[in-house]
Structure formats: C-alpha cells, structure tokens
Motif scaffolding. Structure first.
Motif, PDB file in Angstrom:
ATOM      1  N   THR A  19      19.845 -98.980  25.172  1.00 52.17           N
ATOM      2  CA  THR A  19      19.844-100.371  24.478  1.00 52.17           C
ATOM      3  C   THR A  19      18.250-100.783  24.830  1.00 52.17           C
ATOM      4  O   THR A  19      18.169-102.006  24.317  1.00 52.17           O
ATOM      5  CB  THR A  19      20.909-101.216  24.868  1.00 52.17           C
ATOM      6  N   VAL A  20      17.723-100.387  25.673  1.00 53.08           N
ATOM      7  CA  VAL A  20      16.178-101.057  26.058  1.00 53.08           C
ATOM      8  C   VAL A  20      15.288-100.604  24.957  1.00 53.08           C
ATOM      9  O   VAL A  20      15.366 -99.467  24.485  1.00 53.08           O
ATOM     10  CB  VAL A  20      15.907-100.333  27.410  1.00 53.08           C
ATOM     11  N   SER A  21      14.534-101.651  24.536  1.00 54.08           N
ATOM     12  CA  SER A  21      13.705-101.303  23.220  1.00 54.08           C
ATOM     13  C   SER A  21      12.380-100.551  23.757  1.00 54.08           C
ATOM     14  O   SER A  21      12.254-100.176  24.842  1.00 54.08           O
ATOM     15  CB  SER A  21      13.104-102.853  23.084  1.00 54.08           C
ATOM     16  N   ARG A  22      11.791-100.091  22.585  1.00 52.70           N
ATOM     17  CA  ARG A  22      10.588 -99.255  22.773  1.00 52.70           C
ATOM     18  C   ARG A  22       9.562 -99.604  23.629  1.00 52.70           C
ATOM     19  O   ARG A  22       9.349-100.969  23.532  1.00 52.70           O
ATOM     20  CB  ARG A  22      10.222 -98.949  21.426  1.00 52.70           C
ATOM     21  N   LEU A  42      17.183 -90.330  23.472  1.00 50.29           N
ATOM     22  CA  LEU A  42      15.978 -89.659  24.207  1.00 50.29           C
ATOM     23  C   LEU A  42      15.495 -90.980  24.838  1.00 50.29           C
ATOM     24  O   LEU A  42      14.786 -91.762  23.976  1.00 50.29           O
ATOM     25  CB  LEU A  42      14.889 -88.908  23.649  1.00 50.29           C
ATOM     26  N   TYR A  43      15.684 -91.326  26.129  1.00 51.38           N
ATOM     27  CA  TYR A  43      15.452 -92.746  26.712  1.00 51.38           C
ATOM     28  C   TYR A  43      14.965 -92.499  28.177  1.00 51.38           C
ATOM     29  O   TYR A  43      15.577 -91.543  28.632  1.00 51.38           O
ATOM     30  CB  TYR A  43      16.292 -93.732  26.240  1.00 51.38           C
ATOM     31  N   LEU A  44      14.381 -93.322  28.777  1.00 52.13           N
ATOM     32  CA  LEU A  44      14.130 -93.370  30.176  1.00 52.13           C
ATOM     33  C   LEU A  44      15.424 -93.975  30.690  1.00 52.13           C
ATOM     34  O   LEU A  44      16.001 -94.986  30.411  1.00 52.13           O
ATOM     35  CB  LEU A  44      12.866 -94.366  30.471  1.00 52.13           C
ATOM     36  N   GLN A  45      15.884 -93.279  31.827  1.00 53.56           N
ATOM     37  CA  GLN A  45      17.234 -93.718  32.578  1.00 53.56           C
ATOM     38  C   GLN A  45      16.799 -94.294  33.838  1.00 53.56           C
ATOM     39  O   GLN A  45      17.465 -95.122  34.467  1.00 53.56           O
ATOM     40  CB  GLN A  45      18.013 -92.441  33.001  1.00 53.56           C
ATOM     41  N   GLU A  46      15.626 -93.916  34.728  1.00 55.05           N
ATOM     42  CA  GLU A  46      15.550 -94.199  35.814  1.00 55.05           C
ATOM     43  C   GLU A  46      14.092 -94.623  35.884  1.00 55.05           C
ATOM     44  O   GLU A  46      13.045 -93.636  35.365  1.00 55.05           O
ATOM     45  CB  GLU A  46      15.857 -93.610  37.044  1.00 55.05           C
ATOM     46  N   LEU A  47      13.426 -95.607  36.524  1.00 60.19           N
ATOM     47  CA  LEU A  47      11.959 -95.584  36.960  1.00 60.19           C
ATOM     48  C   LEU A  47      11.927 -96.149  38.356  1.00 60.19           C
ATOM     49  O   LEU A  47      12.600 -97.266  38.638  1.00 60.19           O
ATOM     50  CB  LEU A  47      11.515 -96.655  35.864  1.00 60.19           C
ATOM     51  N   MET A  79      12.195 -94.575  23.445  1.00 58.75           N
ATOM     52  CA  MET A  79      13.680 -95.291  23.855  1.00 58.75           C
ATOM     53  C   MET A  79      14.562 -94.981  22.651  1.00 58.75           C
ATOM     54  O   MET A  79      15.284 -96.061  22.286  1.00 58.75           O
ATOM     55  CB  MET A  79      13.536 -96.611  24.317  1.00 58.75           C
ATOM     56  N   GLU A  80      14.643 -93.795  22.109  1.00 61.29           N
ATOM     57  CA  GLU A  80      15.709 -93.602  21.150  1.00 61.29           C
ATOM     58  C   GLU A  80      17.050 -93.734  21.503  1.00 61.29           C
ATOM     59  O   GLU A  80      17.457 -93.046  22.493  1.00 61.29           O
ATOM     60  CB  GLU A  80      15.468 -92.161  20.533  1.00 61.29           C
ATOM     61  N   SER A  81      17.882 -94.451  20.773  1.00 62.20           N
ATOM     62  CA  SER A  81      19.381 -94.535  21.264  1.00 62.20           C
ATOM     63  C   SER A  81      20.407 -93.635  21.087  1.00 62.20           C
ATOM     64  O   SER A  81      21.495 -93.454  21.525  1.00 62.20           O
ATOM     65  CB  SER A  81      19.754 -96.164  20.887  1.00 62.20           C
ATOM     66  N   GLY A  82      19.927 -92.892  19.930  1.00 60.43           N
ATOM     67  CA  GLY A  82      20.835 -91.737  19.529  1.00 60.43           C
ATOM     68  C   GLY A  82      21.707 -92.580  18.402  1.00 60.43           C
ATOM     69  O   GLY A  82      22.656 -91.811  17.636  1.00 60.43           O
ATOM     70  N   PHE A  83      21.685 -93.721  17.837  1.00 60.88           N
ATOM     71  CA  PHE A  83      22.386 -94.441  17.016  1.00 60.88           C
ATOM     72  C   PHE A  83      21.566 -94.765  15.758  1.00 60.88           C
ATOM     73  O   PHE A  83      21.857 -95.057  14.617  1.00 60.88           O
ATOM     74  CB  PHE A  83      22.865 -95.877  17.430  1.00 60.88           C
ATOM     75  N   ARG A  84      20.293 -94.256  15.567  1.00 56.48           N
ATOM     76  CA  ARG A  84      19.303 -94.632  14.549  1.00 56.48           C
ATOM     77  C   ARG A  84      19.426 -93.195  13.593  1.00 56.48           C
ATOM     78  O   ARG A  84      19.366 -92.317  14.211  1.00 56.48           O
ATOM     79  CB  ARG A  84      17.936 -94.775  14.949  1.00 56.48           C
ATOM     80  N   LYS A  85      19.386 -93.576  12.587  1.00 59.19           N
ATOM     81  CA  LYS A  85      19.138 -92.371  11.579  1.00 59.19           C
ATOM     82  C   LYS A  85      17.713 -92.199  10.844  1.00 59.19           C
ATOM     83  O   LYS A  85      17.089 -93.225  10.664  1.00 59.19           O
ATOM     84  CB  LYS A  85      20.032 -92.522  10.192  1.00 59.19           C
ATOM     85  N   THR A 106       7.566 -92.954  39.397  1.00 52.69           N
ATOM     86  CA  THR A 106       8.680 -91.727  39.079  1.00 52.69           C
ATOM     87  C   THR A 106       9.565 -92.054  37.882  1.00 52.69           C
ATOM     88  O   THR A 106      10.412 -92.991  38.076  1.00 52.69           O
ATOM     89  CB  THR A 106       9.544 -91.258  40.464  1.00 52.69           C
ATOM     90  N   TRP A 107       9.711 -91.440  37.000  1.00 56.65           N
ATOM     91  CA  TRP A 107      10.641 -91.772  35.914  1.00 56.65           C
ATOM     92  C   TRP A 107      11.452 -90.382  35.475  1.00 56.65           C
ATOM     93  O   TRP A 107      11.037 -89.189  35.759  1.00 56.65           O
ATOM     94  CB  TRP A 107      10.014 -92.309  34.639  1.00 56.65           C
ATOM     95  N   VAL A 108      12.706 -90.786  35.124  1.00 56.42           N
ATOM     96  CA  VAL A 108      13.707 -89.738  34.868  1.00 56.42           C
ATOM     97  C   VAL A 108      14.081 -90.201  33.194  1.00 56.42           C
ATOM     98  O   VAL A 108      14.466 -91.288  33.063  1.00 56.42           O
ATOM     99  CB  VAL A 108      14.926 -89.629  35.808  1.00 56.42           C
ATOM    100  N   GLU A 109      13.914 -89.094  32.392  1.00 54.27           N
ATOM    101  CA  GLU A 109      14.404 -89.296  30.899  1.00 54.27           C
ATOM    102  C   GLU A 109      16.001 -88.858  30.777  1.00 54.27           C
ATOM    103  O   GLU A 109      16.266 -88.174  31.587  1.00 54.27           O
ATOM    104  CB  GLU A 109      13.160 -88.319  30.206  1.00 54.27           C
ATOM    105  N   SER A 110      16.469 -89.167  30.054  1.00 51.62           N
ATOM    106  CA  SER A 110      17.968 -88.514  29.443  1.00 51.62           C
ATOM    107  C   SER A 110      17.984 -87.253  29.073  1.00 51.62           C
ATOM    108  O   SER A 110      18.980 -86.880  29.609  1.00 51.62           O
ATOM    109  CB  SER A 110      18.427 -89.660  28.328  1.00 51.62           C
TER     110      SER A 110
END
Length: 105
Positions: A66-69, A44-49, A27-33, A89-93
């Motif tokens: 913003t959802v945690s790991r 890279l995170y799950l968008q739908e489940l 569940m990477e937010s894109g804001f972490r270095k 069924t899941w969909v990733e970003s």
C-alpha cells in the motif's frame, strides 16, 4: 530489479546527520490492472529498508503493497561526519536484495 534505486541527500549539523532519501521504485500492489490487457500487474514492492552507519543500524522500515511509488523518508541520527559511509540495504517482495553505499556530504 536493478540496483541504484536510492537517492540521498545528507546534512551534518550539531553532531547529528539528517538524511533525506527516496527509493525510485514502482511499488506495484498487485491490485492494479494493465490498461491494454486487462490483466493484473504482479505485485512487486519494497518490503524492507535498512540504513547502517559504522556498523550501527540508524533507520529501518518494513513496507507493504500500500506504500506509494517512489517512497520518500526523512530521518536524523546522532553522529556522522562528512565522508562517512551510509549503507542502504533493501529487500523486494520478489526476494531480491541489494545494498547501496553513499558517502555523507
């Protein structure tokens, strides 16, 4: 992203099925270095489940960065019996999608 990210425990009682589910995902937010390079780690995170039992949706959620790991969910639905199948069924970003099937125990 590899399949096999869903971990599930189920319990059938009094005509209802309780589902405890964890999605093993960073569940990477894109804001972490990155601590070594200083570069941002791409989002890279799950968008739908969605969870389906006997062609009926019994649970659905839209997620964001913003959802945690390893998000954890608990829900109950009417019906279900030991041996029935739940389809997750899941969909990733990234646009990748997968479906995993688990039998109710």
């Amino acid at each position: 992203m590899a399949t096999g990210i869903i971990r599930v425990k189920t319990k059938v009682s009094s005509g209802k099925t309780k589902v405890k589910m964890m999605a093993k995902h960073a569940m990477e937010s894109g804001f972490r270095k990155d601590s070594k390079t200083g570069e941002f780690i791409p989002a890279l995170y799950l968008q739908e489940l969605q969870v389906v039992h006997t062609s009926k949706e019994v649970f659905a959620v839209n997620l964001g960065p913003t959802v945690s790991r390893n998000p954890y969910f608990v829900f109950t639905f009417a019906g279900g019996a030991k041996g029935d199948e739940l389809s997750f069924t899941w969909v990733e970003s990234s646009g990748k999608t997968a479906t995993e099937v688990v039998k109710i125990k």
